[in-house]
Design an enzyme around this catalytic site. Structure first.
Site, PDB file in Angstrom:
ATOM      1  N   ARG A  37       0.826  -1.221   0.000  1.00 16.93           N
ATOM      2  CA  ARG A  37       0.000   0.000   0.000  1.00 16.93           C
ATOM      3  C   ARG A  37       0.852   1.260   0.000  1.00 16.93           C
ATOM      4  O   ARG A  37       0.475   2.264  -0.615  1.00 16.93           O
ATOM      5  CB  ARG A  37      -0.956  -0.010   1.189  1.00 16.93           C
ATOM      6  CG  ARG A  37      -2.105  -0.953   0.943  1.00 16.93           C
ATOM      7  CD  ARG A  37      -3.213  -0.779   1.935  1.00 16.93           C
ATOM      8  NE  ARG A  37      -4.382  -1.508   1.467  1.00 16.93           N
ATOM      9  CZ  ARG A  37      -5.343  -1.969   2.258  1.00 16.93           C
ATOM     10  NH1 ARG A  37      -5.272  -1.772   3.547  1.00 16.93           N
ATOM     11  NH2 ARG A  37      -6.365  -2.609   1.748  1.00 16.93           N
TER      12      ARG A  37
ATOM     13  N   LYS B  74     -17.851 -19.055   1.107  1.00 15.25           N
ATOM     14  CA  LYS B  74     -19.299 -19.082   1.302  1.00 15.25           C
ATOM     15  C   LYS B  74     -20.088 -18.294   0.267  1.00 15.25           C
ATOM     16  O   LYS B  74     -19.706 -17.185  -0.100  1.00 15.25           O
ATOM     17  CB  LYS B  74     -19.628 -18.525   2.685  1.00 15.25           C
ATOM     18  CG  LYS B  74     -19.192 -19.453   3.783  1.00 15.25           C
ATOM     19  CD  LYS B  74     -19.661 -18.948   5.111  1.00 15.25           C
ATOM     20  CE  LYS B  74     -19.415 -20.004   6.177  1.00 15.25           C
ATOM     21  NZ  LYS B  74     -19.769 -19.532   7.502  1.00 15.25           N
TER      22      LYS B  74
ATOM     23  N   GLY C 264      -9.869  -9.276  -0.651  1.00 13.74           N
ATOM     24  CA  GLY C 264      -9.548 -10.257   0.393  1.00 13.74           C
ATOM     25  C   GLY C 264      -8.366 -11.156   0.079  1.00 13.74           C
ATOM     26  O   GLY C 264      -7.258 -10.706  -0.202  1.00 13.74           O
TER      27      GLY C 264
ATOM     28  N   GLY D 219     -12.620  -4.538   0.734  1.00 12.35           N
ATOM     29  CA  GLY D 219     -14.036  -4.173   0.793  1.00 12.35           C
ATOM     30  C   GLY D 219     -14.486  -3.278  -0.346  1.00 12.35           C
ATOM     31  O   GLY D 219     -15.555  -3.483  -0.923  1.00 12.35           O
TER      32      GLY D 219
END
Ligand code: AMP
Length: 402
Positions: free
Chosen positions: A38, A199, A360, A383
């Site tokens: 970053r 998921k 992620g 996100g």
């Protein structure tokens, strides 16, 4: 032409520029930065501003101090890494608003960069407080937002501050937005998306948006089990393998929407069944109708699935990637992720495929496959990347638009 101001069309010479960066990097117990990505990605913006004759004041958040001054969340820990990456003096000021900051800005020398204290030491930052934003920008002439990874938050430094001064997107913000646009808004078709991970429930909105936008959607990883179950593959043992039984109808609805939209959904054709959830556990590759009834869990997809996925990707011009195809943290269950990623990377090298990835675990999965530097673009954002894929408006991007 860009939808927002960039460093190409804002005058910064001789001005004090406040740069909202995201240097919220991971550190070890001694505050050594363990991944400088970053910082490295925002350095070009800082250097360009310096070269254009601006005095640069960097602001950022670091961790979640929740509105309190806590030394473990002080950006002073990150100043040395920023200085090293920049190659010019970085002076740390232990506040982000007030007289201390104003005095330091007044005394700044030409090539010096100021790094102010963690914005989130003030709860007003996450509350999006306009007065706090006003205090923040008080010392600058121009405001540049480079923190794409925080753009899904309407925090004071992401939204209100941008509205209070002449503002522009930094180079990182610009390239993140342009890369995502090139996949979803104006892509070279056909477009494929690979969505993996654990998921279905965490990727519902994303899947619903993608089936309407892409030509081919590859669903893999643990979440594919729910889709397989929903399409009548009864051999999957719901005790051992990840299946969300409460999501079967939702999975069917997504498949129905895909059909209407003309999106081809690719599900696994075979799976890797393992005796244990650990590296190098005893395992076998089986067809969907031969999954053992007990004693095995499904940790990856097999060769036939890999062949099927790569043959579909070969016909596409653009590929979007989020999530691993299997449990990539445990060898050899990283095989499908690695093989498909390496196939996409080869096409990228030849200039035949544009590859954009993010969100992620995706970055670590692609790094594990050795392709993170070969893909056309790998986002720094988690996100914000996912919310963009879900079709949501990001407040920190919206506010920059002309
Ligand atoms: P996500 O954050 O949703 O992208 O999920 C990433 C996680 O999904 C990684 O930690 C993977 O190990 C996990 N995952 C992928 N495939 C499977 C699988 N077949 N069974 C269990 N976990 C999986």
């Amino acid at each position: 032409m860009s939808k927002f101001n960039t460093l190409d069309n804002i005058d910064v010479a001789g001005k004090t520029v406040m740069l909202r960066a995201d240097i919220n990097v991971p550190v070890d117990e001694n505050f050594n930065v363990t991944n400088t990505a970053r910082i490295d990605r925002t350095v070009p913006t800082i250097k360009e501003l310096q070269e254009k004759g601006a005095k640069v004041v960097v602001i950022s958040h670091f961790g979640r101090p929740k509105g309190e001054r806590k030394s473990e969340f002080s950006l002073s820990h990150i100043a040395p890494a920023l200085q090293k990456a920049l190659g010019s003096t970085v002076t740390f000021i232990d506040d982000c608003i007030g007289t201390k900051v104003a005095n330091a800005v007044a005394k700044m020398s030409d090539n010096e960069v100021l790094l102010l204290e963690n914005l989130r030491f003030y709860k007003e930052e996450t509350e999006g407080d306009v007065d706090f934003a006003r205090n923040l920008v008080d010392v600058c002439d121009v405001y540049v937002s480079d923190a794409f990874s925080t753009a899904h938050r309407a925090h004071a430094s992401m939204k209100a501050a941008v509205e209070l001064k002449p503002s522009a997107a930094g180079r990182l913000m610009q390239i993140e937005c342009e890369s995502l646009d090139s996949v979803l808004s104006a892509p070279v078709k056909p477009v494929a998306a690979v969505v993996g991970g654990a998921k279905v429930s965490s990727k519902l909105e994303l899947l619903n948006n993608l089936v309407k936008k892409v030509d081919v959607l590859v669903i893999s990883g643990g979440m594919a089990h729910t889709f397989l179950k929903a399409t009548g593959v009864d051999t999957i043992n719901t005790d051992n393998s990840l299946v969300q039984m409460d999501m079967l109808d939702t999975a069917r609805e997504i498949l129905e929407t895909a059909k209407t939209a003309g999106c081809e959904v690719i599900l696994p054709k075979d799976v890797v069944a393992s005796k244990d959830f650990k590296a190098h556990a005893e395992h076998m590759t089986v067809a969907l109708d031969s999954i053992p009834a007990t004693g095995y869990e499904l940790l990856d997809v097999g060769e036939k699935s890999i062949e099927n996925i790569t043959s579909k990707i070969a016909n596409c011009k653009t590929l979007l990637w989020n999530g691993p195809l299997g449990v990539f943290e445990l060898e050899p269950f990283d095989k499908a992720t690695n093989k498909v990623a390496q196939f996409a990377a080869e096409l990228t090298k030849k200039g035949e495929l544009k590859t954009v990835a993010g969100g992620g675990d995706t970055v670590s999965a692609l790094a594990n496959a050795g392709v993170d530097t070969i893909f056309s673009y790998v986002s720094t954002a988690g996100g914000a990347f996912l919310e963009w894929l879900e079709g949501k408006e990001l407040p920190g991007v919206k506010v920059l638009e002309k």
